[in-house]
Design an enzyme around this catalytic site. Sequence first.
Site, short mmCIF file in Angstrom:
data_model
loop_
_atom_site.label_atom_id
_atom_site.label_comp_id
_atom_site.label_asym_id
_atom_site.label_seq_id
_atom_site.Cartn_x
_atom_site.Cartn_y
_atom_site.Cartn_z
N GLY A 1 0.84 -1.21 0.00
CA GLY A 1 0.00 0.00 0.00
C GLY A 1 0.87 1.26 0.00
N ASP A 2 1.94 1.25 0.77
CA ASP A 2 2.84 2.41 0.83
C ASP A 2 3.50 2.62 -0.53
OD1 ASP A 2 2.19 2.24 3.51
OD2 ASP A 2 3.98 1.10 4.02
N1 LIG Z 1 -1.27 -10.93 -4.52
C1 LIG Z 1 -1.03 -9.78 -5.14
N2 LIG Z 1 -0.71 -9.77 -6.47
C2 LIG Z 1 -0.49 -8.63 -7.14
N3 LIG Z 1 -0.57 -7.42 -6.56
C3 LIG Z 1 -0.87 -7.35 -5.26
C4 LIG Z 1 -1.12 -8.51 -4.46
N4 LIG Z 1 -1.39 -8.10 -3.20
C5 LIG Z 1 -1.31 -6.73 -3.20
N5 LIG Z 1 -1.01 -6.28 -4.44
C6 LIG Z 1 -0.84 -4.88 -4.89
O1 LIG Z 1 -0.62 -4.02 -3.79
C7 LIG Z 1 -1.65 -3.05 -3.71
C8 LIG Z 1 -1.92 -2.73 -2.26
O2 LIG Z 1 -2.31 -3.91 -1.58
P1 LIG Z 1 -3.37 -3.90 -0.40
O3 LIG Z 1 -3.18 -5.16 0.36
O4 LIG Z 1 -4.73 -3.64 -0.95
O5 LIG Z 1 -2.96 -2.58 0.42
P2 LIG Z 1 -2.47 -2.36 1.92
O6 LIG Z 1 -1.04 -2.87 1.95
O7 LIG Z 1 -2.54 -0.88 2.10
O8 LIG Z 1 -3.41 -3.12 2.81
C9 LIG Z 1 -2.83 -3.64 -4.50
O9 LIG Z 1 -3.68 -2.67 -5.03
C10 LIG Z 1 -2.08 -4.38 -5.61
O10 LIG Z 1 -1.69 -3.48 -6.63
O1 LIG Z 2 1.25 2.54 11.57
P1 LIG Z 2 0.54 1.24 11.34
O2 LIG Z 2 -0.83 1.41 10.77
O3 LIG Z 2 0.58 0.37 12.57
O4 LIG Z 2 1.34 0.49 10.22
C1 LIG Z 2 2.70 0.24 10.36
C2 LIG Z 2 3.08 -0.95 9.57
O5 LIG Z 2 2.63 -0.75 8.26
C3 LIG Z 2 3.69 -0.87 7.34
O6 LIG Z 2 4.08 0.44 7.03
C4 LIG Z 2 3.23 -1.60 6.12
O7 LIG Z 2 2.06 -0.97 5.61
P2 LIG Z 2 1.23 -1.50 4.36
O8 LIG Z 2 1.43 -2.99 4.28
O9 LIG Z 2 -0.18 -1.06 4.60
O10 LIG Z 2 1.78 -0.79 3.16
C5 LIG Z 2 4.81 -1.56 8.08
O11 LIG Z 2 6.07 -1.15 7.65
C6 LIG Z 2 4.56 -1.15 9.51
O12 LIG Z 2 4.95 -2.15 10.40
#
Ligand SMILES: Nc1ncnc2c1ncn2[C@@H]1O[C@H](COP(=O)(O)OP(=O)(O)O)[C@@H](O)[C@H]1O
Ligand SMILES: O=P(O)(O)OC[C@H]1O[C@](O)(COP(=O)(O)O)[C@@H](O)[C@@H]1O
Length: 303
Positions: free
Chosen positions: A248-249
């Site tokens: 997500g980041d």
């Molecule tokens: N299994 C996967 N295959 C391909 N892309 C992925 C997969 N999981 C996550 N992504 C990519 O990472 C983005 C962010 O993932 P997501 O899990 O929705 O966000 P967050 O890390 O903020 O919870 C998705 O929109 C997609 O582009």
């Molecule tokens: O501040 P929060 O919401 O606890 O998230 C921190 C955690 O999220 C992360 O930034 C990862 O975030 P994402 O998987 O949503 O991109 C880790 O590096 C960290 O441990």
Amino acid sequence: MIYTVTMNPSIDYHVWIKTMVEGTIHQAQKEWKTAGGKGINVSKVLRNLGSVSVALGFVGGFTGSFIRQQLDQDGIEHRFIPVTQDSRMNIKIKAERETDLSGVSPLIPKVAINELMDQLDHLTSDDFLVLAGSVPASVPADIYRIIMQRMNQLGVRVILDAKGAALDNALAERPFLIKPNHYELGELFGASVETTEEAVHYGRRALDLGATNVIVSMAGQGAVFVNREKAFAAQFPKQQAVNSIGAGDSMVAGFLYAYTRGQQVKEAFQLAVAAGSTTAISEGFCTPEKIEAFLPHITITEL
Ligand SMILES: Nc1ncnc2c1ncn2[C@@H]1O[C@H](COP(=O)(O)OP(=O)(O)O)[C@@H](O)[C@H]1O
Ligand SMILES: O=P(O)(O)OC[C@H]1O[C@](O)(COP(=O)(O)O)[C@@H](O)[C@@H]1O
């Protein structure tokens, strides 16, 4: 300049085990430790892509020293405010499924919060500010809203990657971009967001609440972009996630990277998806080479 704020940085301890069995001792097969927290991750991915940013936030103790050292090694400028207690450690256990354990945040004294506010008061309308991640318990829960009110007076565009109350109460301050995942968007409206149509519907409701641009990430199922003029859905071939931490980041960084180089929102969204996906399907964060190779596999449909 792009500034990132991580209120609650961490050492992310990634550890691989074969099978997780509650109440037993596990032997790690592989591990790595990185400076984490959402704003820091955005700064790292921006650096990978070739963009300069400044990382702000609070760090403390031996964990805080590790975080500073890592950013120094990575060549990322930081102006962290020191606090007395240790920055937290977040454990990411990779077995059949991923299990996370987020550590306790250090106490952030009022004087440190004031110092951050002073730093932010120097930003100008040329700057972008990323507010990302959780807010430590000792920091006012509406801190993002308070910062955004000040940033609006300075004309700074704010990218907000938060959830729950921190997202809810800051939306009225018109963030330039929010990037909830589909669970976080659902939580905002007390609804379930599973399909593209639902993501578009609730993404538009987030526009009504104040957001200018909304990316809804849906893990392996794709992503949706909406603003007042446009709506797009991104699709890519199904892939096995290797490390979804920071995906997500990476999206936030990818969008910002492209947008600040003058690309249109459609291209910036496509780059955001490529950055998120290549992080999710590799061990480290995305690189320009991996993104370049993945871009042709993304289908963007205008809705
Ligand atoms: N299994 C996967 N295959 C391909 N892309 C992925 C997969 N999981 C996550 N992504 C990519 O990472 C983005 C962010 O993932 P997501 O899990 O929705 O966000 P967050 O890390 O903020 O919870 C998705 O929109 C997609 O582009
Ligand atoms: O501040 P929060 O919401 O606890 O998230 C921190 C955690 O999220 C992360 O930034 C990862 O975030 P994402 O998987 O949503 O991109 C880790 O590096 C960290 O441990």
